[in-house]
Motif scaffolding. Structure first.
Motif, mmCIF file in Angstrom:
data_model
loop_
_atom_site.group_PDB
_atom_site.id
_atom_site.type_symbol
_atom_site.label_atom_id
_atom_site.label_comp_id
_atom_site.label_asym_id
_atom_site.label_seq_id
_atom_site.Cartn_x
_atom_site.Cartn_y
_atom_site.Cartn_z
ATOM 1 N N GLN A 41 0.833 -1.193 0.000
ATOM 2 C CA GLN A 41 0.000 0.000 0.000
ATOM 3 C C GLN A 41 0.866 1.241 0.000
ATOM 4 N N ARG A 42 0.216 2.348 -0.282
ATOM 5 C CA ARG A 42 0.863 3.656 -0.207
ATOM 6 C C ARG A 42 0.830 4.079 1.259
ATOM 7 N N ILE A 43 1.979 4.331 1.864
ATOM 8 C CA ILE A 43 1.994 4.608 3.293
ATOM 9 C C ILE A 43 2.158 6.086 3.630
ATOM 10 N N VAL A 44 2.433 6.918 2.619
ATOM 11 C CA VAL A 44 2.493 8.356 2.864
ATOM 12 C C VAL A 44 1.073 8.914 2.854
ATOM 13 N N ARG A 45 0.857 10.052 3.502
ATOM 14 C CA ARG A 45 -0.465 10.670 3.569
ATOM 15 C C ARG A 45 -0.952 11.011 2.169
ATOM 16 N N ALA A 46 -2.151 10.584 1.825
ATOM 17 C CA ALA A 46 -2.736 10.848 0.513
ATOM 18 C C ALA A 46 -4.252 10.722 0.617
ATOM 19 N N SER A 47 -4.940 11.234 -0.389
ATOM 20 C CA SER A 47 -6.389 11.069 -0.494
ATOM 21 C C SER A 47 -6.669 10.171 -1.681
ATOM 22 N N SER A 48 -7.652 9.301 -1.530
ATOM 23 C CA SER A 48 -8.012 8.366 -2.592
ATOM 24 C C SER A 48 -9.519 8.242 -2.692
ATOM 25 N N THR A 49 -9.968 7.874 -3.857
ATOM 26 C CA THR A 49 -11.353 7.486 -4.063
ATOM 27 C C THR A 49 -11.332 6.063 -4.587
ATOM 28 N N VAL A 50 -12.014 5.176 -3.897
ATOM 29 C CA VAL A 50 -12.044 3.772 -4.284
ATOM 30 C C VAL A 50 -13.480 3.319 -4.464
ATOM 31 N N THR A 51 -13.669 2.353 -5.337
ATOM 32 C CA THR A 51 -14.968 1.725 -5.511
ATOM 33 C C THR A 51 -14.812 0.265 -5.106
ATOM 34 N N LEU A 52 -15.607 -0.143 -4.148
ATOM 35 C CA LEU A 52 -15.504 -1.488 -3.579
ATOM 36 C C LEU A 52 -16.786 -2.260 -3.807
ATOM 37 N N GLU A 53 -16.657 -3.565 -3.950
ATOM 38 C CA GLU A 53 -17.822 -4.449 -4.036
ATOM 39 C C GLU A 53 -17.928 -5.190 -2.715
ATOM 40 N N PRO A 54 -18.851 -4.767 -1.854
ATOM 41 C CA PRO A 54 -18.941 -5.381 -0.529
ATOM 42 C C PRO A 54 -19.612 -6.748 -0.580
ATOM 43 N N TRP B 32 -19.592 -4.735 7.906
ATOM 44 C CA TRP B 32 -18.249 -4.160 7.891
ATOM 45 C C TRP B 32 -17.691 -4.087 6.482
ATOM 46 N N LEU B 33 -16.967 -3.003 6.209
ATOM 47 C CA LEU B 33 -16.321 -2.812 4.911
ATOM 48 C C LEU B 33 -14.895 -2.329 5.167
ATOM 49 N N TRP B 34 -13.924 -3.133 4.755
ATOM 50 C CA TRP B 34 -12.517 -2.780 4.931
ATOM 51 C C TRP B 34 -12.096 -1.797 3.849
ATOM 52 N N LEU B 35 -11.377 -0.757 4.242
ATOM 53 C CA LEU B 35 -10.809 0.177 3.280
ATOM 54 C C LEU B 35 -9.399 -0.308 2.942
ATOM 55 N N PRO B 36 -9.001 -0.230 1.684
ATOM 56 C CA PRO B 36 -7.752 -0.864 1.259
ATOM 57 C C PRO B 36 -6.462 -0.190 1.710
ATOM 58 N N GLN B 37 -6.465 1.105 1.961
ATOM 59 C CA GLN B 37 -5.254 1.811 2.365
ATOM 60 C C GLN B 37 -5.359 2.175 3.843
ATOM 61 N N ILE B 38 -4.313 1.860 4.601
ATOM 62 C CA ILE B 38 -4.319 2.142 6.036
ATOM 63 C C ILE B 38 -3.077 2.929 6.416
ATOM 64 N N HIS C 287 -9.919 1.024 10.493
ATOM 65 C CA HIS C 287 -9.698 0.987 9.048
ATOM 66 C C HIS C 287 -10.907 0.419 8.308
ATOM 67 N N ARG C 288 -12.058 0.446 8.997
ATOM 68 C CA ARG C 288 -13.266 -0.130 8.417
ATOM 69 C C ARG C 288 -14.433 0.842 8.526
ATOM 70 N N LEU C 289 -15.435 0.572 7.694
ATOM 71 C CA LEU C 289 -16.702 1.298 7.781
ATOM 72 C C LEU C 289 -17.761 0.311 8.262
ATOM 73 N N TRP C 290 -18.625 0.780 9.140
ATOM 74 C CA TRP C 290 -19.705 -0.042 9.649
ATOM 75 C C TRP C 290 -21.020 0.611 9.279
ATOM 76 N N ARG C 291 -21.978 -0.230 8.856
ATOM 77 C CA ARG C 291 -23.317 0.271 8.496
ATOM 78 C C ARG C 291 -24.349 -0.688 9.053
ATOM 79 N N GLU C 292 -25.315 -0.146 9.785
ATOM 80 C CA GLU C 292 -26.348 -0.962 10.453
ATOM 81 C C GLU C 292 -27.018 -1.943 9.496
ATOM 82 N N GLY C 293 -27.445 -1.463 8.331
ATOM 83 C CA GLY C 293 -28.169 -2.322 7.394
ATOM 84 C C GLY C 293 -27.272 -3.137 6.469
ATOM 85 N N GLY C 294 -25.964 -3.074 6.684
ATOM 86 C CA GLY C 294 -25.025 -3.790 5.816
ATOM 87 C C GLY C 294 -24.770 -3.006 4.538
ATOM 88 N N TRP C 295 -23.905 -3.542 3.716
ATOM 89 C CA TRP C 295 -23.470 -2.842 2.503
ATOM 90 C C TRP C 295 -24.048 -3.441 1.234
#
Length: 191
Positions: free
Chosen positions: A44-57, A62-68, A93-101
């Protein structure tokens, strides 16, 4: 400009020379290349950066984000619909949503996440990566011809490929993965 986990001044210090005596363009290129090697090993990229990712949950909340490490989440959209910040929670490093993803009406769902991740320049957590970058770049800078053996009688010189000198040794790979790679964790099924 490419990521740099060290500076030409760091390389000059390792080589015990003044920055003024350093070929800065060559040093910068080697540092950028060594940074790429270190980040590839880390996965992964370990320096501070902003990213936009599209994930298939998958199913679950729970949804894991790829860069930590995740620093902040700017926006989240589920199947093109923006979610309010109260519709999900950032936990480590995750997103949580009551109704799932996974929406049952349109499988498979897609989640677009815009977020900031990595470590700030100069952060203590980057010191291992900085050390690795300086070591890799220094090995090439101090021996630009790649001569690995020289002989005087019956003159003979052996050269190493620059790619081989820019490879992370197994002990370095293991250390970087342990420190910057994703930790193994428990996976909760169905929940």
């Amino acid at each position: 400009m490419a990521d740099q986990l060290a500076t030409p001044a760091d390389l000059a210090a390792l080589l015990h020379i003044e920055v003024a005596d350093l070929h800065v363009a060559a040093a910068t290129l080697l540092i950028e290349c060594a940074t790429a090697v270190v980040q590839e090993v880390a996965g992964q990229r370990i320096v501070r950066a902003s990213s936009t990712v599209t994930l298939e949950p998958g199913p679950g909340r729970w949804l894991w984000l790829p860069q930590i490490p995740v620093v902040s989440v700017t926006s989240v959209a589920l199947d093109g619909t923006a979610l309010a910040s109260g519709d999900y929670q950032v936990r480590g490093h995750r997103l949580w949503r009551e109704g799932g993803w996974q929406l049952l009406t349109s499988p498979p769902s897609e989640v677009a996440v815009e977020y900031t991740h990595g470590y700030d320049a100069g952060a203590q957590e980057l010191q291992r990566a900085r050390q690795a970058v300086v070591a890799l770049a220094g090995a090439v800078y101090s021996n630009p011809t790649g001569a690995s053996r020289e002989q005087i009688d019956d003159y003979a010189v052996a050269y190493e490929a620059i790619a081989a000198r820019m490879e992370a040794a197994p002990y370095l790979r293991d250390g970087l993965l342990r420190y910057y790679g994703r930790s193994a964790g428990l996976i909760t099924l169905g929940g």
